[in-house]
Motif scaffolding. Structure first.
Motif, PDB file in Angstrom:
ATOM      1  N   VAL A   5      64.900  42.301  10.112  1.00  0.00           N
ATOM      2  CA  VAL A   5      64.012  43.432   9.889  1.00  0.00           C
ATOM      3  C   VAL A   5      62.618  42.920   9.599  1.00  0.00           C
ATOM      4  CG1 VAL A   5      63.565  45.508   8.548  1.00  0.00           C
ATOM      5  CG2 VAL A   5      65.920  44.814   8.998  1.00  0.00           C
ATOM      6  N   GLU A   6      61.699  43.217  10.494  1.00  0.00           N
ATOM      7  CA  GLU A   6      60.314  42.790  10.346  1.00  0.00           C
ATOM      8  C   GLU A   6      59.501  43.855   9.619  1.00  0.00           C
ATOM      9  OE1 GLU A   6      61.666  41.419  14.547  1.00  0.00           O
ATOM     10  OE2 GLU A   6      61.837  43.218  13.299  1.00  0.00           O
ATOM     11  N   SER A   7      58.460  43.402   8.956  1.00  0.00           N
ATOM     12  CA  SER A   7      57.532  44.306   8.300  1.00  0.00           C
ATOM     13  C   SER A   7      56.190  43.609   8.146  1.00  0.00           C
ATOM     14  CB  SER A   7      58.063  44.757   6.936  1.00  0.00           C
ATOM     15  OG  SER A   7      58.196  43.655   6.050  1.00  0.00           O
ATOM     16  N   GLY A   8      55.189  44.363   7.769  1.00  0.00           N
ATOM     17  CA  GLY A   8      53.878  43.797   7.484  1.00  0.00           C
ATOM     18  C   GLY A   8      52.835  44.001   8.559  1.00  0.00           C
ATOM     19  N   GLY A   9      53.237  44.526   9.696  1.00  0.00           N
ATOM     20  CA  GLY A   9      52.266  44.787  10.740  1.00  0.00           C
ATOM     21  C   GLY A   9      51.354  45.941  10.371  1.00  0.00           C
ATOM     22  N   GLY A  10      50.337  46.114  11.167  1.00  0.00           N
ATOM     23  CA  GLY A  10      49.387  47.175  10.918  1.00  0.00           C
ATOM     24  C   GLY A  10      48.122  46.973  11.702  1.00  0.00           C
ATOM     25  N   LEU A  11      47.090  47.638  11.249  1.00  0.00           N
ATOM     26  CA  LEU A  11      45.791  47.581  11.894  1.00  0.00           C
ATOM     27  C   LEU A  11      44.889  46.600  11.158  1.00  0.00           C
ATOM     28  CD1 LEU A  11      43.966  48.873  14.099  1.00  0.00           C
ATOM     29  CD2 LEU A  11      43.266  50.527  12.351  1.00  0.00           C
ATOM     30  N   GLY A  16      40.210  39.387  10.562  1.00  0.00           N
ATOM     31  CA  GLY A  16      41.007  39.755   9.417  1.00  0.00           C
ATOM     32  C   GLY A  16      42.330  39.028   9.367  1.00  0.00           C
ATOM     33  N   SER A  17      43.155  39.416   8.392  1.00  0.00           N
ATOM     34  CA  SER A  17      44.435  38.757   8.159  1.00  0.00           C
ATOM     35  C   SER A  17      45.545  39.768   7.939  1.00  0.00           C
ATOM     36  CB  SER A  17      44.360  37.850   6.929  1.00  0.00           C
ATOM     37  OG  SER A  17      43.417  36.813   7.101  1.00  0.00           O
ATOM     38  N   LEU A  18      46.739  39.370   8.311  1.00  0.00           N
ATOM     39  CA  LEU A  18      47.956  40.100   8.018  1.00  0.00           C
ATOM     40  C   LEU A  18      49.053  39.094   7.732  1.00  0.00           C
ATOM     41  CD1 LEU A  18      48.039  42.853  10.809  1.00  0.00           C
ATOM     42  CD2 LEU A  18      47.705  43.264   8.370  1.00  0.00           C
ATOM     43  N   ARG A  19      50.023  39.492   6.939  1.00  0.00           N
ATOM     44  CA  ARG A  19      51.196  38.660   6.716  1.00  0.00           C
ATOM     45  C   ARG A  19      52.442  39.435   7.099  1.00  0.00           C
ATOM     46  NH1 ARG A  19      54.056  35.348   1.747  1.00  0.00           N
ATOM     47  NH2 ARG A  19      54.707  37.432   1.034  1.00  0.00           N
ATOM     48  N   LEU A  81      55.027  35.098   8.526  1.00  0.00           N
ATOM     49  CA  LEU A  81      53.975  34.655   9.423  1.00  0.00           C
ATOM     50  C   LEU A  81      52.647  35.118   8.851  1.00  0.00           C
ATOM     51  CD1 LEU A  81      53.373  33.213  12.133  1.00  0.00           C
ATOM     52  CD2 LEU A  81      53.250  35.499  13.168  1.00  0.00           C
ATOM     53  N   GLN A  82      51.888  34.178   8.341  1.00  0.00           N
ATOM     54  CA  GLN A  82      50.547  34.470   7.853  1.00  0.00           C
ATOM     55  C   GLN A  82      49.588  34.361   9.029  1.00  0.00           C
ATOM     56  OE1 GLN A  82      49.403  35.339   4.635  1.00  0.00           O
ATOM     57  NE2 GLN A  82      47.530  35.738   5.789  1.00  0.00           N
ATOM     58  N   MET A  83      48.906  35.438   9.321  1.00  0.00           N
ATOM     59  CA  MET A  83      48.009  35.500  10.460  1.00  0.00           C
ATOM     60  C   MET A  83      46.584  35.654   9.964  1.00  0.00           C
ATOM     61  SD  MET A  83      50.204  37.887  13.081  1.00  0.00           S
ATOM     62  CE  MET A  83      49.881  39.368  12.127  1.00  0.00           C
ATOM     63  N   ASN A  84      45.770  34.675  10.240  1.00  0.00           N
ATOM     64  CA  ASN A  84      44.364  34.694   9.866  1.00  0.00           C
ATOM     65  C   ASN A  84      43.496  34.658  11.109  1.00  0.00           C
ATOM     66  OD1 ASN A  84      45.082  34.557   7.094  1.00  0.00           O
ATOM     67  ND2 ASN A  84      45.120  32.315   7.166  1.00  0.00           N
ATOM     68  N   LYS A  85      42.238  34.986  10.923  1.00  0.00           N
ATOM     69  CA  LYS A  85      41.271  34.976  12.023  1.00  0.00           C
ATOM     70  C   LYS A  85      41.807  35.749  13.223  1.00  0.00           C
ATOM     71  CE  LYS A  85      39.332  30.524  10.592  1.00  0.00           C
ATOM     72  NZ  LYS A  85      39.031  29.132  11.017  1.00  0.00           N
ATOM     73  N   LEU A  86      42.301  36.919  12.961  1.00  0.00           N
ATOM     74  CA  LEU A  86      42.895  37.725  14.016  1.00  0.00           C
ATOM     75  C   LEU A  86      41.872  38.124  15.065  1.00  0.00           C
ATOM     76  CD1 LEU A  86      45.216  39.924  11.820  1.00  0.00           C
ATOM     77  CD2 LEU A  86      45.972  38.459  13.699  1.00  0.00           C
ATOM     78  N   ALA A  87      42.343  38.200  16.291  1.00  0.00           N
ATOM     79  CA  ALA A  87      41.529  38.590  17.425  1.00  0.00           C
ATOM     80  C   ALA A  87      42.227  39.714  18.177  1.00  0.00           C
ATOM     81  CB  ALA A  87      41.298  37.399  18.348  1.00  0.00           C
ATOM     82  N   THR A 120      47.926  45.468  15.517  1.00  0.00           N
ATOM     83  CA  THR A 120      46.827  45.928  16.347  1.00  0.00           C
ATOM     84  C   THR A 120      45.522  45.436  15.747  1.00  0.00           C
ATOM     85  OG1 THR A 120      48.049  47.922  16.985  1.00  0.00           O
ATOM     86  CG2 THR A 120      45.669  47.925  17.345  1.00  0.00           C
ATOM     87  N   VAL A 121      44.750  44.739  16.548  1.00  0.00           N
ATOM     88  CA  VAL A 121      43.480  44.171  16.095  1.00  0.00           C
ATOM     89  C   VAL A 121      42.362  44.826  16.891  1.00  0.00           C
ATOM     90  CG1 VAL A 121      42.144  42.089  15.684  1.00  0.00           C
ATOM     91  CG2 VAL A 121      44.645  42.012  15.585  1.00  0.00           C
ATOM     92  N   VAL A 122      41.539  45.559  16.208  1.00  0.00           N
ATOM     93  CA  VAL A 122      40.472  46.295  16.869  1.00  0.00           C
ATOM     94  C   VAL A 122      39.348  46.528  15.879  1.00  0.00           C
ATOM     95  CG1 VAL A 122      41.452  48.553  16.307  1.00  0.00           C
ATOM     96  CG2 VAL A 122      39.945  48.325  18.285  1.00  0.00           C
ATOM     97  N   SER A 123      38.130  46.584  16.387  1.00  0.00           N
ATOM     98  CA  SER A 123      36.963  46.831  15.548  1.00  0.00           C
ATOM     99  C   SER A 123      36.949  48.264  15.046  1.00  0.00           C
ATOM    100  CB  SER A 123      35.674  46.541  16.322  1.00  0.00           C
ATOM    101  OG  SER A 123      35.599  45.188  16.718  1.00  0.00           O
TER     102      SER A 123
END
Length: 123
Positions: A5-11, A16-19, A81-87, A120-123
């Motif tokens: 079960v995954e979680s933590g996604g978003g906009l 930016g960063s997400l984990r 999964l720590q995600m930094n410098k998202l594009a 989702t990565v968007v301005s």
């Protein structure tokens, strides 16, 4: 029965960063490599990162190397999964996956998946 079960996604905004988190059950989590994969419409599932059962080795796709970090906590049956410098190119449905064999790793040999969490990565 394997359950992931995954979680933590978003906009997120570019830069930016997400984990992301994945909670596993139904198998000996500590014996299996774990990985993160992502998929966008019309494309095959893409390898992102993986970590061995004992966290001795980690692996990253070139596209995320230096920006993403994978980690696991075997006591909690969790992988992160720590995600930094998202594009914007990171926009995808992210899946947690389990290696097909105990004490074995290959990025093309994962077979159990969660339902995914959307990033989702968007301005």
């Amino acid at each position: 029965q394997v359950q992931l079960v995954e979680s933590g996604g978003g906009l997120a905004q570019p830069g930016g960063s997400l984990r992301l988190s994945c909670v596993a059950s139904g198998f000996a989590f500590y014996d299996y490599a774990m990985g993160w994969f992502r998929q966008t419409p019309g494309k095959e599932r893409e390898f992102v990162a993986a970590i061995t059962w004992d966290a001795y080795d980690v692996y990253y796709a070139t596209s995320v190397d230096g920006r993403f970090t994978i980690a696991r906590d075997n006591a909690k049956n969790k992988v992160y999964l720590q995600m930094n410098k998202l594009a914007p190119s990171d926009t995808a449905l992210y899946f947690c996956g389990t290696g097909n064999r105990p004490h074995y790793y290959h990025k093309d040999d994962f077979g159990s998946w969660g339902q995914g969490t959307q990033v989702t990565v968007v301005s």
